[in-house]
Design a protein around this motif. Structure first.
Motif, mmCIF file in Angstrom:
data_model
loop_
_atom_site.group_PDB
_atom_site.id
_atom_site.type_symbol
_atom_site.label_atom_id
_atom_site.label_comp_id
_atom_site.label_asym_id
_atom_site.label_seq_id
_atom_site.Cartn_x
_atom_site.Cartn_y
_atom_site.Cartn_z
ATOM 1 N N ASP A 203 0.781 -1.445 0.088
ATOM 2 C CA ASP A 203 0.038 -0.048 -0.030
ATOM 3 C C ASP A 203 0.989 1.167 -0.125
ATOM 4 N N GLN A 204 2.157 1.212 0.563
ATOM 5 C CA GLN A 204 2.793 2.299 0.494
ATOM 6 C C GLN A 204 3.817 2.408 -0.870
ATOM 7 N N ASN A 205 3.448 1.680 -1.753
ATOM 8 C CA ASN A 205 4.166 1.750 -3.254
ATOM 9 C C ASN A 205 5.631 1.146 -3.118
ATOM 10 N N GLN A 206 5.944 0.537 -1.864
ATOM 11 C CA GLN A 206 7.179 -0.108 -1.775
ATOM 12 C C GLN A 206 7.129 -1.755 -2.199
ATOM 13 N N ILE A 207 8.275 -2.113 -2.803
ATOM 14 C CA ILE A 207 8.313 -3.676 -3.273
ATOM 15 C C ILE A 207 8.040 -4.264 -2.062
ATOM 16 N N ASN A 208 7.054 -5.306 -2.114
ATOM 17 C CA ASN A 208 7.036 -6.207 -0.962
ATOM 18 C C ASN A 208 6.625 -7.630 -1.650
ATOM 19 N N ILE A 209 7.527 -8.633 -1.648
ATOM 20 C CA ILE A 209 7.403 -10.088 -2.063
ATOM 21 C C ILE A 209 6.988 -10.746 -0.913
ATOM 22 N N ASN A 210 7.067 -10.474 0.092
ATOM 23 C CA ASN A 210 7.004 -11.480 1.183
ATOM 24 C C ASN A 210 5.590 -11.619 1.728
ATOM 25 N N VAL A 213 0.714 -14.986 -0.912
ATOM 26 C CA VAL A 213 0.200 -15.460 -2.392
ATOM 27 C C VAL A 213 1.577 -15.620 -2.820
ATOM 28 N N ALA A 214 2.817 -14.786 -2.576
ATOM 29 C CA ALA A 214 4.194 -15.138 -3.202
ATOM 30 C C ALA A 214 4.665 -16.355 -2.777
ATOM 31 N N ILE A 215 4.494 -17.038 -1.781
ATOM 32 C CA ILE A 215 4.732 -18.111 -1.521
ATOM 33 C C ILE A 215 4.177 -19.234 -2.193
ATOM 34 N N GLU A 216 2.715 -19.157 -2.527
ATOM 35 C CA GLU A 216 2.023 -20.010 -3.349
ATOM 36 C C GLU A 216 2.729 -20.040 -5.015
ATOM 37 N N ALA A 217 2.691 -18.604 -5.303
ATOM 38 C CA ALA A 217 3.428 -18.755 -6.687
ATOM 39 C C ALA A 217 4.825 -19.256 -6.837
ATOM 40 N N LEU A 218 5.734 -19.043 -5.694
ATOM 41 C CA LEU A 218 6.871 -19.575 -5.887
ATOM 42 C C LEU A 218 6.939 -21.036 -5.835
ATOM 43 N N ASP A 219 6.069 -21.607 -5.011
ATOM 44 C CA ASP A 219 5.924 -22.998 -4.825
ATOM 45 C C ASP A 219 5.315 -23.832 -6.034
ATOM 46 N N VAL A 382 14.719 -17.093 -7.399
ATOM 47 C CA VAL A 382 13.727 -18.259 -8.204
ATOM 48 C C VAL A 382 14.908 -19.586 -8.582
ATOM 49 N N LEU A 383 16.233 -19.286 -8.862
ATOM 50 C CA LEU A 383 17.082 -19.916 -9.137
ATOM 51 C C LEU A 383 17.373 -20.990 -7.851
ATOM 52 N N LYS A 384 17.286 -20.406 -6.624
ATOM 53 C CA LYS A 384 17.665 -21.128 -5.621
ATOM 54 C C LYS A 384 16.391 -22.118 -5.061
ATOM 55 N N ALA A 385 15.218 -21.381 -5.626
ATOM 56 C CA ALA A 385 13.797 -22.127 -5.431
ATOM 57 C C ALA A 385 14.138 -23.636 -6.346
ATOM 58 N N ILE A 386 14.270 -23.374 -7.297
ATOM 59 C CA ILE A 386 14.456 -24.604 -8.513
ATOM 60 C C ILE A 386 15.394 -25.305 -8.148
ATOM 61 N N GLU A 387 16.643 -25.107 -7.613
ATOM 62 C CA GLU A 387 17.788 -25.860 -7.363
ATOM 63 C C GLU A 387 17.987 -26.246 -6.032
ATOM 64 N N SER A 388 17.310 -25.894 -5.015
ATOM 65 C CA SER A 388 17.319 -26.247 -3.669
ATOM 66 C C SER A 388 15.945 -26.732 -2.948
ATOM 67 N N SER A 392 10.202 -21.903 0.129
ATOM 68 C CA SER A 392 9.730 -20.613 -0.499
ATOM 69 C C SER A 392 9.722 -19.616 0.639
ATOM 70 N N GLU A 393 8.952 -19.923 1.804
ATOM 71 C CA GLU A 393 8.777 -18.988 2.894
ATOM 72 C C GLU A 393 10.178 -18.109 3.070
ATOM 73 N N LYS A 394 11.255 -19.341 3.290
ATOM 74 C CA LYS A 394 12.478 -18.709 3.982
ATOM 75 C C LYS A 394 13.017 -17.904 2.670
ATOM 76 N N LEU A 395 12.954 -18.219 1.448
ATOM 77 C CA LEU A 395 13.578 -17.555 0.451
ATOM 78 C C LEU A 395 13.134 -16.218 0.227
ATOM 79 N N LEU A 396 11.672 -15.935 0.366
ATOM 80 C CA LEU A 396 10.983 -14.978 0.152
ATOM 81 C C LEU A 396 11.371 -13.775 1.265
ATOM 82 N N GLU A 397 11.608 -14.441 2.482
ATOM 83 C CA GLU A 397 11.781 -13.556 3.656
ATOM 84 C C GLU A 397 13.196 -12.915 3.292
#
Length: 408
Positions: A203-210, A213-219, A382-388, A392-397
């Motif tokens: 809402d503050q117009n800052q990038i936030n991917i944590n 829904v992002a966990i679901e997307a990356l999973d 994303v590279l770490k997600a597909i290779e390790s 996803s939760e930890k990677l996004l955080e």
């Protein structure tokens, strides 16, 4: 002898078109200067023109820059503000010759820093010959209990990709571009996020991917990319160009890639799928809308160029309706509405007019000076997600933490 130097995005259709345009421009305007065109890979263009200040110090007169970088380039004063040139001597039908979605991103701090060169939002590219085949349709219905059509949901996408995966025929369900170049995996992640109703910004117009829904997307993404029963085994080595070529060679039933790679199937000699391809909107999560991503390429002029007037005259020539159409016939994607609706082009590439539909759902990436660095972080994530096996939760955080460090 004096030369004008052009940094060209390495891709055969771009290189051939630019050479033809320069030759025509010289004949028409009696220009004697030679153009030195250097084809560069994605990463090298950014490095050469912006990081190493090649546009600022006069090493490059003209460069292909994509809209991910233009905010950066304008703030670094690397590229020329074209506003006064455009006011004094506008390109033909400017601005109404283009869709508004191809004029916004190069407008930074009230200046105009480039003219549209090549475009084509992300879409689902599919083999209509397979989807329309009666035997395939019958078998699919028997196996899965519903009609075979291009997938509307991600669940259907996985089921259809698995159905068409036939390694023994060198045919795979789908192709991704998973080579870590700060490009396609970042876009794929954004598309997974958007088609599930989430945004990159809070809402503050800052990038936030944590967020959940992002966990679901990356999973979902890491799972599909590693699904050997659905995906081309070389996806991890492919950038978007290689993925596009593999699709054109008939190696997959579906691909998520730029529109340009669909039209390439109809025009390049290597294509084994001429007349067998169509495009549609991307699948989405069950209760959400489709989305597309609009990143496009621009012609820009270096702020340090000694040939600024000549460079601008060439840009006007290179973005004319005829030049835009030539780019399309060579295998690039013209940006003008006249090209999208051109009968001859739609005769060669029957789905070309669908560009307007894609632009209606096309979202853009955040315009912030830190975005080029953020893409590097998301790419690595994303590279770490597909290779390790790291969750996803930890990677996004972790990634969110690094993104926040960029702003402090």
């Amino acid at each position: 002898m004096e030369k004008i130097r052009i940094a060209v995005r390495k891709f055969d259709p771009f290189e051939s078109t630019l050479q033809k345009l320069w030759d025509l421009f010289c004949i028409k305007n009696n220009v004697q200067i030679e153009a030195e065109m250097i084809p560069l890979e994605l990463h090298d263009i950014y490095e050469e023109t912006i990081t190493n200040q090649g546009l600022k110090n006069g090493k490059w007169d003209i460069a292909h820059l994509n809209t991910d970088w233009i905010f950066d380039a304008a703030n670094e004063k690397a590229v020329l503000d074209l506003t006064s040139s455009i006011n004094h001597n506008p390109p033909q039908d400017y601005p109404e010759g283009w869709s508004q979605s191809l004029l916004n991103l190069q407008q930074v701090n009230n200046g105009i820093y480039g003219l549209p060169f090549h475009d084509g939002p992300e879409c689902l590219i599919f083999r209509k010959d397979l989807f329309e085949n009666n035997i395939e349709k019958e078998n699919f219905k028997k196996q899965l209990g519903y009609e075979l059509n291009p997938p509307k949901t991600w669940q259907q996408f996985v089921e259809i990709a698995t159905f068409f995966n036939r390694p023994e025929q060198n045919l795979y369900g789908c192709i991704f571009a998973n080579y870590p170049d700060g490009h396609n995996m970042v876009f794929d992640f954004c598309l997974q996020l958007w088609t599930r109703g989430e945004s990159l910004l809070n809402d503050q117009n800052q990038i936030n991917i944590n967020n959940p829904v992002a966990i679901e997307a990356l999973d979902f993404y890491r799972k599909i990319v590693n699904n050997k029963n659905a995906v081309h085994p070389k996806s991890k080595e492919f950038g978007s160009v290689e993925a596009g070529m593999a699709f054109a060679e008939g190696q997959a039933a579906m691909a998520i890639n730029w529109f340009g790679f669909a039209s390439m199937c109809e025009v390049i000699d290597e294509s084994k799928v001429k007349g067998k391809v169509d495009i549609t909107e991307l699948p989405s999560d069950l209760n959400h809308k489709t989305a597309s991503l609009n990143v496009y390429w621009l012609y820009t002029i270096g702020s340090g160029s000694k040939h600024q007037k000549l460079a601008y005259d060439f840009l006007r020539f290179a973005t004319s309706p005829e030049s835009d159409k030539l780019l399309t016939i060579e295998g690039g994607i013209g940006c003008r509405k006249s090209t999208w609706n051109d009968p001859e082009i739609n005769n060669i590439i029957p789905f070309y007019h669908k560009l307007e539909m894609l632009h209606e759902n096309a979202l853009t990436l955040p315009q912030t000076p830190i975005w080029p660095k953020v893409t590097g972080l998301i790419d690595q994530m994303v590279l770490k997600a597909i290779e390790s096996d790291i969750s996803s939760e930890k990677l996004l955080e972790e990634t969110q933490h690094m993104i926040e460090k960029l702003t402090h």
